[in-house]
Design a protein around this motif. Sequence first.
Motif, PDB file in Angstrom:
ATOM      1  N   LEU A  30      48.768  35.203  16.674  1.00 55.78           N
ATOM      2  CA  LEU A  30      48.642  35.202  18.129  1.00 55.78           C
ATOM      3  C   LEU A  30      48.207  36.557  18.672  1.00 55.78           C
ATOM      4  CD1 LEU A  30      49.104  33.586  20.777  1.00 55.78           C
ATOM      5  CD2 LEU A  30      51.505  34.278  20.666  1.00 55.78           C
ATOM      6  N   PRO A  60      57.496  32.071  19.485  1.00 54.62           N
ATOM      7  CA  PRO A  60      56.932  31.862  18.151  1.00 54.62           C
ATOM      8  C   PRO A  60      57.995  32.104  17.089  1.00 54.62           C
ATOM      9  CG  PRO A  60      55.566  33.346  19.472  1.00 54.62           C
ATOM     10  CD  PRO A  60      56.859  33.180  20.206  1.00 54.62           C
ATOM     11  N   ARG A  61      57.857  31.425  15.973  1.00 56.15           N
ATOM     12  CA  ARG A  61      58.918  31.497  14.954  1.00 56.15           C
ATOM     13  C   ARG A  61      59.105  32.904  14.385  1.00 56.15           C
ATOM     14  NH1 ARG A  61      54.735  28.893  11.752  1.00 56.15           N
ATOM     15  NH2 ARG A  61      55.441  26.875  12.545  1.00 56.15           N
ATOM     16  N   GLN A 117      58.719  35.765  16.053  1.00 58.97           N
ATOM     17  CA  GLN A 117      59.008  36.773  17.068  1.00 58.97           C
ATOM     18  C   GLN A 117      60.301  37.508  16.706  1.00 58.97           C
ATOM     19  OE1 GLN A 117      57.013  37.048  20.124  1.00 58.97           O
ATOM     20  NE2 GLN A 117      57.999  39.042  20.100  1.00 58.97           N
ATOM     21  N   ASN A 175      58.540  37.805  24.081  1.00 61.36           N
ATOM     22  CA  ASN A 175      57.769  36.615  23.718  1.00 61.36           C
ATOM     23  C   ASN A 175      56.286  36.958  23.804  1.00 61.36           C
ATOM     24  OD1 ASN A 175      56.527  34.128  23.505  1.00 61.36           O
ATOM     25  ND2 ASN A 175      57.849  33.096  24.984  1.00 61.36           N
ATOM     26  N   ARG A 186      53.786  35.140  23.471  1.00 56.90           N
ATOM     27  CA  ARG A 186      53.028  34.142  24.242  1.00 56.90           C
ATOM     28  C   ARG A 186      52.963  34.513  25.725  1.00 56.90           C
ATOM     29  NH1 ARG A 186      55.126  28.319  21.782  1.00 56.90           N
ATOM     30  NH2 ARG A 186      54.429  28.703  19.632  1.00 56.90           N
ATOM     31  N   TYR A 221      46.021  26.380  19.384  1.00 61.02           N
ATOM     32  CA  TYR A 221      47.457  26.095  19.320  1.00 61.02           C
ATOM     33  C   TYR A 221      47.913  24.747  19.881  1.00 61.02           C
ATOM     34  CZ  TYR A 221      48.429  30.857  17.802  1.00 61.02           C
ATOM     35  OH  TYR A 221      48.483  32.022  17.083  1.00 61.02           O
ATOM     36  N   ASP A 239      56.645  26.013  17.707  1.00 61.51           N
ATOM     37  CA  ASP A 239      57.049  27.384  17.377  1.00 61.51           C
ATOM     38  C   ASP A 239      55.984  28.103  16.546  1.00 61.51           C
ATOM     39  OD1 ASP A 239      57.351  25.972  15.019  1.00 61.51           O
ATOM     40  OD2 ASP A 239      59.270  26.897  14.493  1.00 61.51           O
ATOM     41  N   ASP A 243      53.185  30.504  15.143  1.00 66.97           N
ATOM     42  CA  ASP A 243      52.866  31.907  15.392  1.00 66.97           C
ATOM     43  C   ASP A 243      51.421  32.080  15.850  1.00 66.97           C
ATOM     44  OD1 ASP A 243      55.382  32.868  14.694  1.00 66.97           O
ATOM     45  OD2 ASP A 243      54.859  32.999  12.569  1.00 66.97           O
TER      46      ASP A 243
END
Length: 275
Positions: A17, A104-105, A107, A113, A115, A267, A273, A275
């Motif tokens: 990401l 995200p898994r 993070q 975050n 995102r 995505y 979740d 990444d």
Amino acid sequence: MYNKMQQLTLTEQQMPLYRFYRPMADLPEALKAEIFAPPIDWREAVAPERFLDWLKPKGEYTAHENAYCMFPDGSGYIATYMRFPRDLDVKKLFWYLNWLNFHPRSQPDGTGNLRYKIWNPADHWDHYFINWTDKSEGIHTTESLDMGEGERQYDTIRHAFNLREYGLTQARIDELKASGLNVNETSDWESFDFEGAHLTLGQIRPCTDGGFERRGVEWIGWRPKDGKLVRVPKTPCDEAYLRKVAYHTLIEWHHICTIIDELYEEYHDKPVDAD
């Protein structure tokens, strides 16, 4: 300071990401001139006790779509407006506004975050559903509103409330729908890690000549309670703050439009979740 970016952790920099973590471009000069113009006369703003008057059918607008002012009682008003690029598919924006509420898994704990950070690299830190499922128990946000000038980040909780309980009638809903709008019968108010409240409304709606536009408004120092609006007098507010909110809001919406096509393609069909 619009292109300032917060320093990310090494783990974040290694996440797929991260390629969407990009500097923001400044706003067009004409739009900046509207934001940083003198405040409008408070009598020309939509008064908080008439807040539902701000909701307009397609093609109708208030007297000032980009504007701010202080009311005599010390509360504030800010309205922001922009047209989206004509070729933008707004379903992608609605997807993003839900997707950014999940971490995200990969993070790292205590780092916010990514995102949310990609939406406004200067100011955004964390964003999530409080119950990790939906907005029914609120949405938590950590951000600043100064475009990276160094003011402290603060925590906000967005609380949903039913507009029907505050005067939105079926006749008004029918009028809005007849103009070609989808009507959301809920909106949000915000509480903070200090004493204060903001009341918010927003519309993403089709334009009469094609494409879509976003309208947003906040009444600083007001919140809904038990079927009526109440003043929260200790809410901090001044003209400088209102200008910062306007700039922050418009620049991040312009920025997300520059990455949303790639982001959605990458995505939208992956696990929540991813990444």
